[in-house]
Design a protein around this motif. Structure first.
Motif, PDB file in Angstrom:
ATOM      1  N   PHE A 172      54.009   8.739   0.440  1.00 58.50           N
ATOM      2  CA  PHE A 172      54.105  10.132   0.025  1.00 58.50           C
ATOM      3  C   PHE A 172      55.351  10.310  -0.851  1.00 58.50           C
ATOM      4  N   TYR A 173      55.226  11.116  -1.913  1.00 58.44           N
ATOM      5  CA  TYR A 173      56.296  11.254  -2.898  1.00 58.44           C
ATOM      6  C   TYR A 173      56.533  12.714  -3.247  1.00 58.44           C
ATOM      7  N   TYR A 184      61.660  10.650  -4.575  1.00 59.07           N
ATOM      8  CA  TYR A 184      61.784  10.452  -3.124  1.00 59.07           C
ATOM      9  C   TYR A 184      60.469   9.935  -2.562  1.00 59.07           C
ATOM     10  N   ARG A 185      60.561   9.095  -1.523  1.00 60.33           N
ATOM     11  CA  ARG A 185      59.377   8.509  -0.898  1.00 60.33           C
ATOM     12  C   ARG A 185      59.450   8.686   0.620  1.00 60.33           C
ATOM     13  N   ALA A 186      58.289   8.840   1.240  1.00 65.29           N
ATOM     14  CA  ALA A 186      58.200   8.934   2.692  1.00 65.29           C
ATOM     15  C   ALA A 186      57.010   8.136   3.181  1.00 65.29           C
ATOM     16  N   ALA A 187      57.069   7.731   4.441  1.00 68.89           N
ATOM     17  CA  ALA A 187      55.959   6.992   5.043  1.00 68.89           C
ATOM     18  C   ALA A 187      54.947   7.918   5.687  1.00 68.89           C
ATOM     19  N   GLY A 220      52.911  14.373  -3.498  1.00 69.98           N
ATOM     20  CA  GLY A 220      51.783  13.549  -3.910  1.00 69.98           C
ATOM     21  C   GLY A 220      51.716  12.316  -3.034  1.00 69.98           C
ATOM     22  N   SER A 221      50.547  11.741  -2.912  1.00 65.42           N
ATOM     23  CA  SER A 221      50.397  10.557  -2.071  1.00 65.42           C
ATOM     24  C   SER A 221      49.441   9.572  -2.728  1.00 65.42           C
ATOM     25  N   VAL A 229      52.459  16.466  -9.116  1.00 63.63           N
ATOM     26  CA  VAL A 229      52.741  15.071  -8.780  1.00 63.63           C
ATOM     27  C   VAL A 229      51.458  14.398  -8.320  1.00 63.63           C
ATOM     28  N   ALA A 230      51.127  13.288  -8.947  1.00 67.76           N
ATOM     29  CA  ALA A 230      49.931  12.516  -8.599  1.00 67.76           C
ATOM     30  C   ALA A 230      50.319  11.047  -8.524  1.00 67.76           C
ATOM     31  N   VAL A 231      49.693  10.314  -7.612  1.00 66.53           N
ATOM     32  CA  VAL A 231      50.052   8.922  -7.370  1.00 66.53           C
ATOM     33  C   VAL A 231      48.825   8.046  -7.575  1.00 66.53           C
ATOM     34  N   LEU A 232      48.955   7.009  -8.410  1.00 67.54           N
ATOM     35  CA  LEU A 232      47.856   6.097  -8.728  1.00 67.54           C
ATOM     36  C   LEU A 232      48.195   4.690  -8.248  1.00 67.54           C
ATOM     37  N   PRO A 233      47.232   4.000  -7.626  1.00 71.50           N
ATOM     38  CA  PRO A 233      47.481   2.602  -7.232  1.00 71.50           C
ATOM     39  C   PRO A 233      47.411   1.684  -8.442  1.00 71.50           C
ATOM     40  N   LEU A 234      48.399   0.818  -8.566  1.00 72.44           N
ATOM     41  CA  LEU A 234      48.407  -0.178  -9.637  1.00 72.44           C
ATOM     42  C   LEU A 234      48.049  -1.564  -9.116  1.00 72.44           C
TER      43      LEU A 234
END
Length: 390
Positions: free
Chosen positions: A296-297, A262-265, A314-315, A232-237
């Motif tokens: 965070f995901y 799922y998402r977390a702060a 991932g974050s 899992v990888a997270v990219l800013p759009l």
């Protein structure tokens, strides 16, 4: 129709409804004499209204004319009392002895009647009463009550699932298909045990439905789970969007039916389920986020019998919001009552969105209202009086 006719020149035409439940209809044609009849007869609902108001139309005492299979039928049908004779028919055949202004129907069929004034009989009812067997209620499909996972326990910490059908029925009866115990009698049922659940409903004056198609609450640790997503990888759009990407096993022996995102702060949770996506999906765009904020995901695969292990966490951080919103415009004051004032302004614009407006009184921040507001009331003002001397 003129709703404000000149009463001195209006001609009034009445269609009086004699049968119970019919309405009296008044139509006023100003500036007309006997021609009013021609206009009345030309009205689209004139003759249907006459038929509905006909004295020979029977009416059911309770209004109920449909019954479920096996129900006892006992309906009192009525006509206006005071005529010189009555004759009732069922399915076009005269009912022997049925000569009163009421008749109790105990079986399905079409019931009509005629009445006698003096020695003259009327024709039979233009609108008979039809007593029939009601079509069975079609059971509704069971759905999850809002966004939640059907596989328990879930990464958001939930160990139960709430099932739901529309709240428009008269009665409800829930059960697990494995036994006949009634588990609930409202339109929602919260269950903490995996299994197949079904519901039977009835409508007002309706027939009980069959039990609905089962809805299966999945044991997350059940047999034949799908493979867990990985990498899992997270990219800013943008300032408000992040793209979550993951890898699925293309050769997994037990394919998934979908993925839960799922998402977390904070790292490690607590997590919130934010969406579910269909099988073979490998990315998800999360929007309406705060600028310059880290999220965070994790992702979980599910199928009809189980859920996978959780993916890695991932974050990612949304882009920084460096552009200030435009200034509010056209500030106006109204409603001055001495101790308060109502402020109104034109909305500001921003590429991310306005979160709030700060209101200053005499240079001091005194109020803060939502970014969607364009009006506010300022209280506790002091009324100032001016005097002038010469």
């Amino acid at each position: 129709m003129d709703t404000n006719p000149d009463p001195g020149t209006a001609t009034e035409v009445y269609n009086a409804a004699a049968a119970a439940g019919a309405n009296m209809k008044l139509t006023i044609y100003p500036q007309n004499g006997h021609d009013s009849w021609n206009k009345a007869w030309a009205e689209a609902d004139f003759f249907p209204n006459v038929n509905r108001a006909n004295k020979t139309n029977p009416w059911p005492l309770t209004g109920r004319t449909e019954f479920c299979p096996g129900d006892a039928i006992n309906v009192t049908l009525g006509l206006t009392a005071g005529f010189d004779g009555y004759e009732w028919r069922k399915n076009g055949v005269v009912i022997p002895g049925a000569t009163g202004n009421t008749y109790v129907a105990t079986s399905i069929g079409t019931y009509d009647a005629r009445i006698k004034r003096g020695t003259e009989w009327s024709y039979y009812s233009p609108i008979p009463v039809v007593i029939k067997i009601k079509t069975p209620t079609v059971p509704p499909a069971i759905k999850l009550d809002g966004l939640q996972s059907r596989a328990i326990p879930s990464p958001d910490g939930k160990t139960s699932v709430t099932l739901s059908v529309p709240a428009t029925y008269a009665t409800y009866s829930w059960k697990n298909v494995a036994n006949s115990t009634v588990l609930g009698t409202t339109n929602k049922l919260t269950v903490s045990n995996p299994g197949a659940y079904t519901v039977k409903v009835t409508e007002q004056y309706g027939c009980s439905s069959d039990f609905s198609a089962p809805y299966t609450v999945i044991n997350a640790a059940g047999a034949n789970p799908p493979a867990a997503p990985s990498n899992v990888a997270v990219l800013p759009l943008s300032k408000t969007q992040l793209e979550v990407n993951w890898v699925k096993n293309p050769n997994a022996p037990n394919p998934e039916t979908g993925f839960e995102v799922y998402r977390a702060a904070t790292a490690g949770g607590p997590y919130t389920l934010i969406d579910t996506v269909v099988a073979n999906t490998t990315s998800y765009v999360d929007d309406n986020l705060n600028a310059n904020t880290k999220y965070f995901y994790l992702v979980r695969a599910v199928n009809a019998t189980a859920a996978s292990a959780n993916s890695n966490e991932g974050s990612g951080t949304t882009l920084n919001d460096e552009a200030a919103p435009s200034a509010p415009s056209n500030l106006t004051i109204s409603g001055n009552a001495g101790s308060f004032m109502v402020l109104t302004w034109g909305a500001s614009t921003d590429d991310v969105g306005v979160t709030n407006y700060d209101i200053y009184v005499n240079g001091t921040k005194s109020y803060s209202v939502a970014g969607t507001a364009t009006t506010a009331t300022v209280y506790n003002l002091v009324k100032v009086s001016f005097t002038t001397s010469w």
